[in-house]
Design an enzyme around this catalytic site. Structure first.
Site, PDB file in Angstrom:
ATOM      1  N   LYS A 104       0.840  -1.214   0.000  1.00  0.00           N
ATOM      2  CA  LYS A 104       0.000   0.000   0.000  1.00  0.00           C
ATOM      3  C   LYS A 104       0.866   1.252   0.000  1.00  0.00           C
ATOM      4  O   LYS A 104       0.668   2.167  -0.792  1.00  0.00           O
ATOM      5  CB  LYS A 104      -0.940   0.012   1.229  1.00  0.00           C
ATOM      6  CG  LYS A 104      -1.861  -1.190   1.327  1.00  0.00           C
ATOM      7  CD  LYS A 104      -2.775  -1.124   2.529  1.00  0.00           C
ATOM      8  CE  LYS A 104      -2.081  -1.121   3.883  1.00  0.00           C
ATOM      9  NZ  LYS A 104      -1.369  -2.387   4.194  1.00  0.00           N
ATOM     10  N   ARG A 143      10.710  -0.285  11.361  1.00  0.00           N
ATOM     11  CA  ARG A 143       9.595  -0.092  12.281  1.00  0.00           C
ATOM     12  C   ARG A 143       9.618  -1.097  13.421  1.00  0.00           C
ATOM     13  O   ARG A 143       9.940  -2.267  13.217  1.00  0.00           O
ATOM     14  CB  ARG A 143       8.268  -0.222  11.522  1.00  0.00           C
ATOM     15  CG  ARG A 143       7.793   1.096  10.983  1.00  0.00           C
ATOM     16  CD  ARG A 143       6.683   0.969   9.988  1.00  0.00           C
ATOM     17  NE  ARG A 143       5.560   0.134  10.413  1.00  0.00           N
ATOM     18  CZ  ARG A 143       4.481  -0.060   9.662  1.00  0.00           C
ATOM     19  NH1 ARG A 143       4.383   0.539   8.486  1.00  0.00           N
ATOM     20  NH2 ARG A 143       3.509  -0.829  10.079  1.00  0.00           N
ATOM     21  N   ARG A 165      -1.036  -8.627  13.108  1.00  0.00           N
ATOM     22  CA  ARG A 165      -1.608  -7.617  12.193  1.00  0.00           C
ATOM     23  C   ARG A 165      -2.386  -8.300  11.071  1.00  0.00           C
ATOM     24  O   ARG A 165      -3.424  -7.800  10.634  1.00  0.00           O
ATOM     25  CB  ARG A 165      -0.486  -6.726  11.636  1.00  0.00           C
ATOM     26  CG  ARG A 165       0.053  -5.757  12.694  1.00  0.00           C
ATOM     27  CD  ARG A 165       1.447  -5.230  12.408  1.00  0.00           C
ATOM     28  NE  ARG A 165       1.599  -4.585  11.141  1.00  0.00           N
ATOM     29  CZ  ARG A 165       2.788  -4.330  10.570  1.00  0.00           C
ATOM     30  NH1 ARG A 165       3.908  -4.677  11.190  1.00  0.00           N
ATOM     31  NH2 ARG A 165       2.842  -3.728   9.425  1.00  0.00           N
ATOM     32  N   ARG A 168     -10.237   0.799   7.903  1.00  0.00           N
ATOM     33  CA  ARG A 168      -9.825  -0.550   8.314  1.00  0.00           C
ATOM     34  C   ARG A 168     -10.944  -1.290   9.028  1.00  0.00           C
ATOM     35  O   ARG A 168     -10.758  -2.445   9.396  1.00  0.00           O
ATOM     36  CB  ARG A 168      -8.640  -0.417   9.281  1.00  0.00           C
ATOM     37  CG  ARG A 168      -7.310  -0.820   8.683  1.00  0.00           C
ATOM     38  CD  ARG A 168      -6.267  -0.530   9.741  1.00  0.00           C
ATOM     39  NE  ARG A 168      -5.065  -1.269   9.561  1.00  0.00           N
ATOM     40  CZ  ARG A 168      -3.962  -0.760   9.024  1.00  0.00           C
ATOM     41  NH1 ARG A 168      -3.946   0.465   8.549  1.00  0.00           N
ATOM     42  NH2 ARG A 168      -2.876  -1.491   8.958  1.00  0.00           N
ATOM     43  N   ARG A 226      11.770  -4.959   5.414  1.00  0.00           N
ATOM     44  CA  ARG A 226      11.493  -3.577   4.996  1.00  0.00           C
ATOM     45  C   ARG A 226      12.289  -2.544   5.807  1.00  0.00           C
ATOM     46  O   ARG A 226      12.506  -2.700   6.995  1.00  0.00           O
ATOM     47  CB  ARG A 226      10.003  -3.316   5.201  1.00  0.00           C
ATOM     48  CG  ARG A 226       9.651  -1.852   5.155  1.00  0.00           C
ATOM     49  CD  ARG A 226       8.189  -1.620   5.243  1.00  0.00           C
ATOM     50  NE  ARG A 226       7.575  -2.117   6.443  1.00  0.00           N
ATOM     51  CZ  ARG A 226       6.258  -2.153   6.613  1.00  0.00           C
ATOM     52  NH1 ARG A 226       5.454  -1.743   5.657  1.00  0.00           N
ATOM     53  NH2 ARG A 226       5.766  -2.593   7.731  1.00  0.00           N
TER      54      ARG A 226
HETATM   55  P1  AP5 Z   1       4.808  -1.650   1.973  1.00  0.00           P
HETATM   56  O1  AP5 Z   1       4.483  -0.845   0.767  1.00  0.00           O
HETATM   57  O2  AP5 Z   1       5.507  -0.967   3.096  1.00  0.00           O
HETATM   58  O3  AP5 Z   1       3.497  -2.417   2.474  1.00  0.00           O
HETATM   59  P2  AP5 Z   1       2.197  -1.857   3.214  1.00  0.00           P
HETATM   60  O4  AP5 Z   1       1.027  -2.533   2.597  1.00  0.00           O
HETATM   61  O5  AP5 Z   1       2.208  -0.353   3.225  1.00  0.00           O
HETATM   62  O6  AP5 Z   1       2.458  -2.497   4.621  1.00  0.00           O
HETATM   63  P3  AP5 Z   1       2.358  -1.879   6.092  1.00  0.00           P
HETATM   64  O7  AP5 Z   1       3.073  -2.866   6.982  1.00  0.00           O
HETATM   65  O8  AP5 Z   1       2.836  -0.470   6.154  1.00  0.00           O
HETATM   66  O9  AP5 Z   1       0.842  -1.955   6.302  1.00  0.00           O
HETATM   67  P4  AP5 Z   1       0.096  -1.945   7.620  1.00  0.00           P
HETATM   68  O10 AP5 Z   1      -1.285  -1.811   7.095  1.00  0.00           O
HETATM   69  O11 AP5 Z   1       0.331  -3.098   8.519  1.00  0.00           O
HETATM   70  O12 AP5 Z   1       0.746  -0.709   8.404  1.00  0.00           O
HETATM   71  P5  AP5 Z   1       0.196   0.729   8.786  1.00  0.00           P
HETATM   72  O13 AP5 Z   1       1.339   1.639   8.886  1.00  0.00           O
HETATM   73  O14 AP5 Z   1      -0.955   1.112   7.916  1.00  0.00           O
HETATM   74  O15 AP5 Z   1       5.663  -2.915   1.485  1.00  0.00           O
HETATM   75  C1  AP5 Z   1       6.261  -3.777   2.437  1.00  0.00           C
HETATM   76  C2  AP5 Z   1       7.670  -4.190   1.950  1.00  0.00           C
HETATM   77  O16 AP5 Z   1       7.528  -5.029   0.795  1.00  0.00           O
HETATM   78  C3  AP5 Z   1       8.525  -2.993   1.502  1.00  0.00           C
HETATM   79  O17 AP5 Z   1       9.852  -3.239   1.882  1.00  0.00           O
HETATM   80  C4  AP5 Z   1       8.397  -2.966  -0.029  1.00  0.00           C
HETATM   81  O18 AP5 Z   1       9.565  -2.456  -0.635  1.00  0.00           O
HETATM   82  C5  AP5 Z   1       8.178  -4.442  -0.343  1.00  0.00           C
HETATM   83  N1  AP5 Z   1       7.277  -4.629  -1.456  1.00  0.00           N
HETATM   84  C6  AP5 Z   1       6.169  -3.905  -1.763  1.00  0.00           C
HETATM   85  N2  AP5 Z   1       5.574  -4.405  -2.867  1.00  0.00           N
HETATM   86  C7  AP5 Z   1       6.325  -5.483  -3.247  1.00  0.00           C
HETATM   87  C8  AP5 Z   1       6.225  -6.437  -4.324  1.00  0.00           C
HETATM   88  N3  AP5 Z   1       5.242  -6.371  -5.218  1.00  0.00           N
HETATM   89  N4  AP5 Z   1       7.146  -7.410  -4.396  1.00  0.00           N
HETATM   90  C9  AP5 Z   1       8.156  -7.475  -3.485  1.00  0.00           C
HETATM   91  N5  AP5 Z   1       8.312  -6.604  -2.458  1.00  0.00           N
HETATM   92  C10 AP5 Z   1       7.414  -5.633  -2.340  1.00  0.00           C
HETATM   93  O19 AP5 Z   1      -0.422   0.458  10.235  1.00  0.00           O
HETATM   94  C11 AP5 Z   1       0.405   0.162  11.355  1.00  0.00           C
HETATM   95  C12 AP5 Z   1      -0.446   0.075  12.602  1.00  0.00           C
HETATM   96  O20 AP5 Z   1      -1.108   1.344  12.837  1.00  0.00           O
HETATM   97  C13 AP5 Z   1      -1.598  -0.941  12.544  1.00  0.00           C
HETATM   98  O21 AP5 Z   1      -1.159  -2.240  12.897  1.00  0.00           O
HETATM   99  C14 AP5 Z   1      -2.589  -0.344  13.558  1.00  0.00           C
HETATM  100  O22 AP5 Z   1      -2.202  -0.620  14.883  1.00  0.00           O
HETATM  101  C15 AP5 Z   1      -2.441   1.161  13.320  1.00  0.00           C
HETATM  102  N6  AP5 Z   1      -3.387   1.694  12.336  1.00  0.00           N
HETATM  103  C16 AP5 Z   1      -3.062   2.292  11.136  1.00  0.00           C
HETATM  104  N7  AP5 Z   1      -4.172   2.668  10.476  1.00  0.00           N
HETATM  105  C17 AP5 Z   1      -5.223   2.307  11.273  1.00  0.00           C
HETATM  106  C18 AP5 Z   1      -6.631   2.420  11.117  1.00  0.00           C
HETATM  107  N8  AP5 Z   1      -7.192   2.957  10.009  1.00  0.00           N
HETATM  108  N9  AP5 Z   1      -7.432   1.935  12.122  1.00  0.00           N
HETATM  109  C19 AP5 Z   1      -6.885   1.380  13.236  1.00  0.00           C
HETATM  110  N10 AP5 Z   1      -5.544   1.242  13.435  1.00  0.00           N
HETATM  111  C20 AP5 Z   1      -4.729   1.699  12.449  1.00  0.00           C
END
Ligand code: AP5
Length: 230
Positions: free
Chosen positions: A25, A173, A184, A100, A139
């Protein structure tokens, strides 16, 4: 992939990227910023900034995030609304990690309806869970501009130097351990995956195979965005 439904509007686009941790994402949202002049709004980034700043919302969110659970809708909606009220949203926004829960999705619909708007498209990144653990554990990001990298899949062109800003400091992270990623993923399937059918019912769901390489996924998403954001 479903047929693309063209939405003719002069209002700024509101795109949602749906997918579990590691689906890409953040990676794809930053590319959409470059390709289309859209603005990425990541609730994960907003929450991490609140934690780093030691705000009341950040203090309440910190332990939940560390355990891999979801922060309360109340806190997330407050920080998102504050961000959406700022005047720099350009041609439109890409919501990364929001909504979410079905409560967040309904609140977003209400918020947009107040200004006669609606979600333009929800793009679901489809992946295999097990592969996500390797993606997340490998990552890291640039400490200066937040550009994302991976130990195996996406290295900077010059080792140790950020492609985007030239920075030389990188960070990982705290919630990117295999154990926390599994939690997660559980939260995603229990609380977020139902949004796929929520947006399918509204006929604005697009699905993308996100097990391909980053460039191919970028092209597939660009194809969708070109059609839904005329
Ligand atoms: P990356 O692009 O970083 O993946 P992502 O989908 O953004 O993953 P996140 O871990 O950031 O998502 P998340 O939803 O768990 O975290 P968030 O910060 O939103 O890619 C990952 C890696 O893979 C990178 O190294 C990239 O280079 C590589 N990659 C990407 N595409 C690839 C491909 N096609 N092939 C190979 N490699 C690839 O949330 C964190 C925490 O915040 C949550 O757990 C929760 O506690 C809280 N939170 C955030 N938003 C909310 C909400 N709306 N409601 C409640 N709690 C929330």
């Amino acid at each position: 992939m479903m047929d693309v439904q063209a939405t003719v509007t002069t209002q700024p686009a509101v795109l949602i990227l749906l997918g579990p941790p590691g689906a890409g994402k953040g990676t794809q949202a930053r590319m959409l910023e470059e390709d289309f002049g859209l603005v990425q709004l990541s609730t994960g980034d907003l929450l991490r900034a609140a934690v780093a700043a030691g705000t009341e919302a950040g203090l309440r969110a910190q332990a939940v995030m560390a355990a891999g659970g979801l922060v309360s809708d109340e806190i997330v909606l407050a920080i998102l609304q504050e961000r959406m009220a700022q005047p720099d949203l350009g041609r439109g926004i890409i919501l990364d990690g929001f909504p979410r829960t079905t409560g967040q999705a309904a609140a977003l619909d209400d918020l947009l309806a107040r200004s006669g708007r609606q979600v333009t498209a929800a793009i679901s990144l489809e992946v295999d869970d097990e592969a996500m653990i390797g993606r997340v554990a490998g990552r890291y990001t640039c400490a200066g501009c937040g550009e994302g990298y991976h130990d195996s899949f996406k290295l900077p062109a010059t080792a140790g130097i950020c492609d985007r800003c030239g920075g030389t400091e990188f960070k990982r992270r705290a919630d990117d351990t295999a154990e926390t990623v599994r939690e997660r993923l559980r939260a995603y399937h229990a609380q977020t995956a139902p949004l796929i059918s929520y947006y399918a019912r509204k006929n604005i769901l697009q699905t993308v195979n996100a097990m391909k390489n980053i460039a191919d996924i970028r092209n597939n998403i660009a194809h969708i965005v070109t059609k839904v954001c005329p």
